[in-house]
Design a protein around this motif. Sequence first.
Motif, PDB file in Angstrom:
ATOM      1  N   LEU A 272       9.729  -5.159 -22.739  1.00 57.53           N
ATOM      2  CA  LEU A 272      10.444  -4.905 -21.487  1.00 57.53           C
ATOM      3  C   LEU A 272       9.705  -5.543 -20.115  1.00 57.53           C
ATOM      4  O   LEU A 272      10.041  -5.893 -19.248  1.00 57.53           O
ATOM      5  CB  LEU A 272      10.812  -3.372 -21.409  1.00 57.53           C
ATOM      6  CG  LEU A 272      12.084  -3.024 -22.001  1.00 57.53           C
ATOM      7  CD1 LEU A 272      11.892  -1.568 -22.218  1.00 57.53           C
ATOM      8  CD2 LEU A 272      12.868  -3.591 -21.220  1.00 57.53           C
ATOM      9  N   ALA A 273       8.122  -5.200 -20.125  1.00 54.61           N
ATOM     10  CA  ALA A 273       7.418  -5.081 -18.998  1.00 54.61           C
ATOM     11  C   ALA A 273       7.301  -6.663 -18.726  1.00 54.61           C
ATOM     12  O   ALA A 273       7.096  -7.077 -17.626  1.00 54.61           O
ATOM     13  CB  ALA A 273       5.967  -4.521 -19.384  1.00 54.61           C
ATOM     14  N   ALA A 274       7.359  -7.401 -19.990  1.00 54.30           N
ATOM     15  CA  ALA A 274       7.332  -9.001 -19.610  1.00 54.30           C
ATOM     16  C   ALA A 274       8.369  -9.500 -19.199  1.00 54.30           C
ATOM     17  O   ALA A 274       8.424 -10.693 -18.551  1.00 54.30           O
ATOM     18  CB  ALA A 274       6.765  -9.642 -20.788  1.00 54.30           C
ATOM     19  N   ARG A 275       9.326  -8.858 -18.880  1.00 54.26           N
ATOM     20  CA  ARG A 275      10.854  -9.460 -18.665  1.00 54.26           C
ATOM     21  C   ARG A 275      10.797  -9.747 -17.098  1.00 54.26           C
ATOM     22  O   ARG A 275      10.207  -9.307 -16.273  1.00 54.26           O
ATOM     23  CB  ARG A 275      11.900  -8.365 -19.174  1.00 54.26           C
ATOM     24  CG  ARG A 275      13.307  -8.981 -18.692  1.00 54.26           C
ATOM     25  CD  ARG A 275      14.357  -8.018 -19.157  1.00 54.26           C
ATOM     26  NE  ARG A 275      14.196  -7.824 -20.339  1.00 54.26           N
ATOM     27  CZ  ARG A 275      15.126  -6.897 -21.245  1.00 54.26           C
ATOM     28  NH1 ARG A 275      15.869  -5.925 -20.318  1.00 54.26           N
ATOM     29  NH2 ARG A 275      14.903  -6.343 -22.537  1.00 54.26           N
ATOM     30  N   GLU A 276      11.666 -10.938 -16.791  1.00 52.63           N
ATOM     31  CA  GLU A 276      11.597 -11.135 -15.539  1.00 52.63           C
ATOM     32  C   GLU A 276      12.164 -10.032 -14.450  1.00 52.63           C
ATOM     33  O   GLU A 276      13.486  -9.504 -14.936  1.00 52.63           O
ATOM     34  CB  GLU A 276      12.567 -12.547 -15.514  1.00 52.63           C
ATOM     35  CG  GLU A 276      11.578 -13.871 -15.625  1.00 52.63           C
ATOM     36  CD  GLU A 276      10.425 -14.033 -14.808  1.00 52.63           C
ATOM     37  OE1 GLU A 276      10.450 -13.814 -13.519  1.00 52.63           O
ATOM     38  OE2 GLU A 276       9.264 -13.949 -15.327  1.00 52.63           O
ATOM     39  N   PRO A 277      11.933  -9.890 -13.398  1.00 48.11           N
ATOM     40  CA  PRO A 277      12.581  -8.625 -12.654  1.00 48.11           C
ATOM     41  C   PRO A 277      14.092  -9.234 -12.023  1.00 48.11           C
ATOM     42  O   PRO A 277      14.459 -10.125 -12.103  1.00 48.11           O
ATOM     43  CB  PRO A 277      11.725  -8.592 -11.273  1.00 48.11           C
ATOM     44  CG  PRO A 277      11.119  -9.870 -11.337  1.00 48.11           C
ATOM     45  CD  PRO A 277      10.888 -10.517 -12.765  1.00 48.11           C
TER      46      PRO A 277
ATOM     47  N   GLY B  13       0.073  -2.084  -5.642  1.00 44.62           N
ATOM     48  CA  GLY B  13       0.470  -3.071  -6.880  1.00 44.62           C
ATOM     49  C   GLY B  13       1.574  -3.939  -6.248  1.00 44.62           C
ATOM     50  O   GLY B  13       2.342  -3.668  -5.372  1.00 44.62           O
ATOM     51  N   SER B  14       2.006  -5.137  -7.100  1.00 40.81           N
ATOM     52  CA  SER B  14       3.100  -5.947  -6.514  1.00 40.81           C
ATOM     53  C   SER B  14       4.421  -5.227  -6.969  1.00 40.81           C
ATOM     54  O   SER B  14       4.438  -4.443  -8.009  1.00 40.81           O
ATOM     55  CB  SER B  14       3.012  -7.190  -7.363  1.00 40.81           C
ATOM     56  OG  SER B  14       3.277  -7.137  -8.744  1.00 40.81           O
ATOM     57  N   GLU B  15       5.302  -5.745  -6.524  1.00 41.32           N
ATOM     58  CA  GLU B  15       6.647  -5.508  -6.539  1.00 41.32           C
ATOM     59  C   GLU B  15       7.050  -5.711  -7.934  1.00 41.32           C
ATOM     60  O   GLU B  15       7.597  -4.701  -8.852  1.00 41.32           O
ATOM     61  CB  GLU B  15       7.661  -6.034  -5.503  1.00 41.32           C
ATOM     62  CG  GLU B  15       9.144  -5.711  -5.783  1.00 41.32           C
ATOM     63  CD  GLU B  15      10.148  -6.087  -4.796  1.00 41.32           C
ATOM     64  OE1 GLU B  15      10.831  -7.001  -4.934  1.00 41.32           O
ATOM     65  OE2 GLU B  15      10.114  -5.677  -3.563  1.00 41.32           O
ATOM     66  N   LYS B  16       6.857  -6.978  -8.429  1.00 46.17           N
ATOM     67  CA  LYS B  16       7.105  -7.120  -9.822  1.00 46.17           C
ATOM     68  C   LYS B  16       6.387  -6.056 -11.014  1.00 46.17           C
ATOM     69  O   LYS B  16       7.158  -5.846 -11.844  1.00 46.17           O
ATOM     70  CB  LYS B  16       6.590  -8.637  -9.964  1.00 46.17           C
ATOM     71  CG  LYS B  16       6.805  -9.172 -11.518  1.00 46.17           C
ATOM     72  CD  LYS B  16       6.462 -10.341 -11.774  1.00 46.17           C
ATOM     73  CE  LYS B  16       6.822 -11.074 -13.163  1.00 46.17           C
ATOM     74  NZ  LYS B  16       6.348 -12.509 -13.079  1.00 46.17           N
ATOM     75  N   ALA B  17       5.043  -5.923 -10.701  1.00 45.75           N
ATOM     76  CA  ALA B  17       4.521  -5.019 -11.578  1.00 45.75           C
ATOM     77  C   ALA B  17       5.197  -3.534 -11.689  1.00 45.75           C
ATOM     78  O   ALA B  17       5.493  -2.852 -12.357  1.00 45.75           O
ATOM     79  CB  ALA B  17       3.087  -4.880 -11.246  1.00 45.75           C
TER      80      ALA B  17
ATOM     81  N   ARG C 193       0.784  -1.242   0.010  1.00 46.72           N
ATOM     82  CA  ARG C 193       0.128   0.001  -0.013  1.00 46.72           C
ATOM     83  C   ARG C 193       0.779   1.326   0.013  1.00 46.72           C
ATOM     84  O   ARG C 193       0.396   2.163  -0.291  1.00 46.72           O
ATOM     85  CB  ARG C 193      -0.946   0.060   1.142  1.00 46.72           C
ATOM     86  CG  ARG C 193      -2.049  -1.039   1.179  1.00 46.72           C
ATOM     87  CD  ARG C 193      -2.955  -1.056   2.363  1.00 46.72           C
ATOM     88  NE  ARG C 193      -3.690   0.210   2.577  1.00 46.72           N
ATOM     89  CZ  ARG C 193      -4.251   0.468   3.473  1.00 46.72           C
ATOM     90  NH1 ARG C 193      -4.518  -0.356   4.596  1.00 46.72           N
ATOM     91  NH2 ARG C 193      -4.886   1.711   3.793  1.00 46.72           N
ATOM     92  N   GLU C 194       2.069   1.208   0.365  1.00 47.98           N
ATOM     93  CA  GLU C 194       3.157   2.360   0.369  1.00 47.98           C
ATOM     94  C   GLU C 194       3.731   2.641  -0.886  1.00 47.98           C
ATOM     95  O   GLU C 194       4.406   3.598  -1.049  1.00 47.98           O
ATOM     96  CB  GLU C 194       3.856   2.106   1.541  1.00 47.98           C
ATOM     97  CG  GLU C 194       3.543   2.267   2.896  1.00 47.98           C
ATOM     98  CD  GLU C 194       4.293   1.977   4.124  1.00 47.98           C
ATOM     99  OE1 GLU C 194       5.646   1.862   3.588  1.00 47.98           O
ATOM    100  OE2 GLU C 194       3.779   1.860   5.391  1.00 47.98           O
ATOM    101  N   ARG C 195       3.735   1.490  -1.874  1.00 47.10           N
ATOM    102  CA  ARG C 195       4.601   1.754  -3.066  1.00 47.10           C
ATOM    103  C   ARG C 195       3.847   2.756  -4.037  1.00 47.10           C
ATOM    104  O   ARG C 195       2.814   3.013  -3.896  1.00 47.10           O
ATOM    105  CB  ARG C 195       4.409   0.290  -3.699  1.00 47.10           C
ATOM    106  CG  ARG C 195       5.234  -0.583  -3.055  1.00 47.10           C
ATOM    107  CD  ARG C 195       5.216  -1.899  -3.865  1.00 47.10           C
ATOM    108  NE  ARG C 195       5.747  -2.972  -2.755  1.00 47.10           N
ATOM    109  CZ  ARG C 195       5.193  -4.412  -2.733  1.00 47.10           C
ATOM    110  NH1 ARG C 195       4.432  -4.562  -3.683  1.00 47.10           N
ATOM    111  NH2 ARG C 195       5.644  -5.229  -1.785  1.00 47.10           N
TER     112      ARG C 195
END
Length: 239
Positions: free
Chosen positions: A230-235, A184-188, A134-136
């Motif tokens: 780029l968005a689909a790349r693994e983090p 949102g998720s860290e990955k997103a 919630r803080e991201r």
Amino acid sequence: MFRAGTSGKRGGAPAKQLVCDVPKQFWIINLDDGFYEDIKGPVVHLESIASLPMRSLWEGFSDKPWDGPPPLNAKGFLSVLFEATANPNLDPASQSTQYTEKNVFLIAKRFCSMRCRFGFHFLSLDCLLSDRERERFIVFQFKGGAANLSRRIRRVHFVAELLAQFDFATEIAGDTLTARLEEGSEKAFMSALRVLGYLVMHTRQLDMIMEDEEALATRRFQMLEDMLALAAREPLNLP
């Protein structure tokens, strides 16, 4: 904070010049735990930076080299020429602090704040990748340019349309775009930062071709394709 780190005066955390393969100068100010180790000299290498948001943004910066300025038609050239002569802030000799600021990152392990000039437009980004979802947040701002106001406004709408594909909420005021992503998720978030890094590098001087619909359609298709990849790349998996 930016001025304290780059003015050369004592006090605060001194800025280190980034050694990188992007043909532009950047200065890094480490707020706390943004480096893996204590850096003694005046430069820092990318491999020494532990800031997760900055490294994610940098993936987009360096993914594909910039193709250079788009081919200008006569109207685009005249628009840039008129703006350059009418706007004293676009004079390279101008001492306006807005146009002569260094390109600076303030970083910590999960925080990044960027202020940069690319060509004649200006960018800022603030990001916190908190452990708590919630803080991201990411707040990105894009403004200015070398062409006339109409073309600059069309460019921020062009950028906003691209960012909307990646769940950014956008606001436009004149030739200034503000884009936000919250929770949102860290990955997103890491995906979104890669997308923004790409945009920073590849929107330079696009205001010059904003009235060439065919050139714009071609550029939009290519940029969106690159951004989706780029968005689909693994983090990144930083220690």
